[in-house]
Enzyme design. Structure first.
Site, PDB file in Angstrom:
ATOM      1  N   ASP A 187      -0.914  -1.664  -6.893  1.00  0.00           N
ATOM      2  CA  ASP A 187      -1.507  -2.463  -7.954  1.00  0.00           C
ATOM      3  C   ASP A 187      -2.936  -2.766  -7.500  1.00  0.00           C
ATOM      4  O   ASP A 187      -3.213  -2.809  -6.302  1.00  0.00           O
ATOM      5  CB  ASP A 187      -0.701  -3.752  -8.127  1.00  0.00           C
ATOM      6  CG  ASP A 187      -1.346  -4.720  -9.084  1.00  0.00           C
ATOM      7  OD1 ASP A 187      -1.569  -4.348 -10.248  1.00  0.00           O
ATOM      8  OD2 ASP A 187      -1.640  -5.854  -8.656  1.00  0.00           O
ATOM      9  N   ASP A 192      -5.436  -5.515  -8.845  1.00  0.00           N
ATOM     10  CA  ASP A 192      -5.835  -6.923  -8.766  1.00  0.00           C
ATOM     11  C   ASP A 192      -4.746  -7.769  -8.108  1.00  0.00           C
ATOM     12  O   ASP A 192      -3.599  -7.769  -8.544  1.00  0.00           O
ATOM     13  CB  ASP A 192      -6.147  -7.467 -10.157  1.00  0.00           C
ATOM     14  CG  ASP A 192      -7.245  -6.673 -10.842  1.00  0.00           C
ATOM     15  OD1 ASP A 192      -8.213  -6.301 -10.165  1.00  0.00           O
ATOM     16  OD2 ASP A 192      -7.120  -6.410 -12.056  1.00  0.00           O
TER      17      ASP A 192
END
Length: 188
Positions: free
Chosen positions: A14, A16
């Site tokens: 991922d 952020d």
């Protein structure tokens, strides 16, 4: 299906809250700040010949808060700071759109694995919230949660594997370190 280190061909991340500090709806490349150690973890994977990728929900596009070009420029800055990734996947939809790519749906993991020429069982996905590890499970990949202050307690409790940081997450995947108690990361 459990993945062991011998069959692991890709580690997907991922963006952020996992690779970089989460700045909500960030469209400014100058605001990209990698987490400490992220570059060395990624370089270590690359040196082993393990593919790396980034999968990111970017609902700000659908909401009109960001443009696809702004997301692309932030992603380019992430790559400038953290090195080249083998694959990028971005979901521009809102949760209410019902798409198959938005995490916790497995679409981005499936797409990334197709593009890499591997089965999802040969991949792991590392993220900071429950929908990240749910997407991994739905795709048949291995999921590791690296919590931040924004990660909900119930997400940590539900995750099969939890790591204190990216280094420990990768060590768990490759069986190099015993599990440590997670230390929440992120801005104070």
């Amino acid at each position: 299906m459990a993945t062991n280190a011998l069959t692991l061909k890709a580690v997907l991340f991922d963006r952020d809250g996992t690779l970089v500090v989460d700045v909500p709806y960030n469209g400014d490349p100058q605001r990209v700040e990698p987490f400490p150690g992220a570059r060395s973890v990624l370089d270590g994977l690359r040196s082993l010949g393990v593919a790396t990728g980034v999968l990111s929900n970017q609902s700000g596009i659908a909401r009109g808060l960001l443009t696809a070009a702004e997301v692309d420029s932030v992603n380019a800055r992430v790559e400038d700071l953290l090195g080249p990734f083998d694959v990028w996947e971005v979901c521009p939809h809102e949760a209410s759109d019902g798409c198959l790519c938005r995490k916790p749906a497995p679409g981005m993991i499936h797409s990334a694995c197709r593009r890499l020429g591997i089965d999802p069982s040969e991949a792991a996905f590392i993220g900071d919230i429950g929908s990240d590890v749910e997407a991994a499970a739905a795709a048949g990949a291995r999921g590791v949660l690296v919590p931040t202050r924004q990660t909900r307690t119930e997400e940590v409790e539900a995750a099969a594997e939890v790591a204190a940081d990216l280094e420990q997450a990768v060590a768990l995947l490759f069986g190099e370190l015993p599990l440590r108690r997670p230390v929440l990361r992120g801005p104070a």
